[in-house]
Design an enzyme around this catalytic site. Sequence first.
Site, PDB file in Angstrom:
ATOM      1  N   SER A   1      -9.907  -0.539   6.551  1.00  0.00           N
ATOM      2  CA  SER A   1      -9.282  -0.302   5.246  1.00  0.00           C
ATOM      3  C   SER A   1      -8.756  -1.555   4.571  1.00  0.00           C
ATOM      4  O   SER A   1      -8.360  -1.499   3.402  1.00  0.00           O
ATOM      5  CB  SER A   1      -8.129   0.692   5.390  1.00  0.00           C
ATOM      6  OG  SER A   1      -8.638   1.975   5.599  1.00  0.00           O
TER       7      SER A   1
ATOM      8  N   LYS B   1       0.874  -1.180   0.000  1.00  0.00           N
ATOM      9  CA  LYS B   1       0.000   0.000   0.000  1.00  0.00           C
ATOM     10  C   LYS B   1       0.910   1.229   0.000  1.00  0.00           C
ATOM     11  O   LYS B   1       1.990   1.200   0.620  1.00  0.00           O
ATOM     12  CB  LYS B   1      -0.886  -0.034   1.245  1.00  0.00           C
ATOM     13  CG  LYS B   1      -1.906   1.076   1.334  1.00  0.00           C
ATOM     14  CD  LYS B   1      -2.830   0.876   2.536  1.00  0.00           C
ATOM     15  CE  LYS B   1      -3.839   2.002   2.679  1.00  0.00           C
ATOM     16  NZ  LYS B   1      -4.790   1.777   3.792  1.00  0.00           N
TER      17      LYS B   1
ATOM     18  N   SER C   1      -9.644   2.019   2.675  1.00  0.00           N
ATOM     19  CA  SER C   1      -8.770   2.841   1.890  1.00  0.00           C
ATOM     20  C   SER C   1      -7.728   2.047   1.092  1.00  0.00           C
ATOM     21  O   SER C   1      -7.129   2.611   0.177  1.00  0.00           O
ATOM     22  CB  SER C   1      -8.045   3.840   2.800  1.00  0.00           C
ATOM     23  OG  SER C   1      -7.143   3.185   3.655  1.00  0.00           O
TER      24      SER C   1
END
Lengths: 454, 89
Positions: A155, A56, A131
């Site tokens: 997330s 990420k 996210s």
Amino acid sequence: MWCNVESIKEFINAEKPSDYYERLLAELSALNREYHPFNLINEGLGKHGAFPFSTKANICVKGFETTAGSKMLKDYIPPFNATAVERMFGAGHFTFMGETNMDEFGFGTFGLNTETPARNAFDSDFVAGGSSSGAAVATATLKYHVAIAESTGGSIATPAALNGVVGFTPTYGAVSRYGLIDYANSLDKIGVMSRSSADSRLVFDVIRGIDKYDTTCSAAEITCSGRSTLFTVKELMEHTDPAIKSEFGRLLDKLGRDYEIREISVEALSKAIEPYYIIAMAEASTNLAKYNGYKYGFQYPETNLKYNDFFTEARSEFGMEAKRRIILGTFIRSESVKEKYYTKALSVRGMIIREMSKVLRDGYIISPALPIPTPKVSEAERLSPTQNYAMDIFTIPPNLGGFPHITFPYGKKSGMPIGAQLITSQFNDYSLFEFVEKWEEGFSMQYRHNLGSI
Amino acid sequence: MEEKELERLLKTSRLKASESEKKLIRADVSEIISFFDRISLVDTEEKPAYHPTDVQSRLREDEVLPFQDVELMKKGRKMHNGYFVGPRL
């Protein structure tokens, strides 16, 4: 006995064409044009048959621009690897594929708070979830790949569920946060997404464990204590869309063959959203104070401006949701209201942890991952901030309390994947993999894309 | 939220906003604070949980450790005599 569907081992042992990684890179570029899972693709991908992993974009990788999806961190090239990344490289059989798209600093439920949002791997009109949006889309489109993702309030669980992949969020402190660009320090957890539970377990074993660079990282033993009861929580299920409720009911019917299913009332769990957002914003506003326009990331050129004016101008690069959270976090920490919001939120968190720990001693808590069917991008854009926050009703309790949880796909609704979430006691992470592996014996998700197949 | 309060928060957090942004932020922030106010309805005397798990402080020896890659940290930065160039005081 672990199930033998580890694609990592299968891939490493397989004969691959000599131009395998070159072809994969070309396919990735084409994929990125439509679905935008990657912020950065490593053109040097591939060595000696190693298995691709992504990170990420808020996890530092030495020598690669790492922005946490924010213009404030444009051009930030970390001079070090996050511990999780260092351990992936150290394991010897992984190759770095690139950095995945995300809501700016992790601020979002649907992956839309970024310049070019990632799109759902099953239909690009729909949201990817956030996210860790890109991590989920990459996992759902690539046949051989694992994603190192991160969760603060859901997330990992939400995008994993919306893209039909396994999303594992460990106990708080089981994986070092060193090298993670902080959102909220007491809530952030680095975790894994993959197509099978076994792959997530394997990666978790690589990245977890005590780290001298993160003092909140725990040395506690990770257990595998299976439970025979599945609890559903009445107060949370009340907020679920009927279509999701009926699909979830069918899942429970299937699981009822192996587990005792019981609906219980845990009022404390319906009180989790407010303390979560209060704590998250208070911590986020202090974390974002360090972005000042000259030390790292975005460099504001007008150094002749007055001291405070320089910072105010430089910090204009934050997106709208980041600004909103900084303002709210600053408000919450104001002397006059700190007790009312922040300290109270910490007490409510204590209460929720106590109540959940009690329940989780006797069984798992199971629920859908999202209370509604996957929204289209245009639908999600119309939601107000508090409507957005309400979407996190299932994912916030385990995240607020640091409880390990896993999302697994169990079907489709109108062609879009749906996922369920399973929670267990702190440090009983292994039992989640065992549960999902058993489920996978009778279920496998059919993906729309399988890039990199051999 | 009063306009004056928003101005104070913007100043404290070194942020600026246009008039139209301010209008939007004030509406959103008011809605979110009303939402947060519901926390006062929760009746609990529980001890504040600063961390979700039992975090024990671990301290290391106070000694200088070499930083991994200073050159990479300086790359592309505006530097002067080994210092980052920032705004004047």
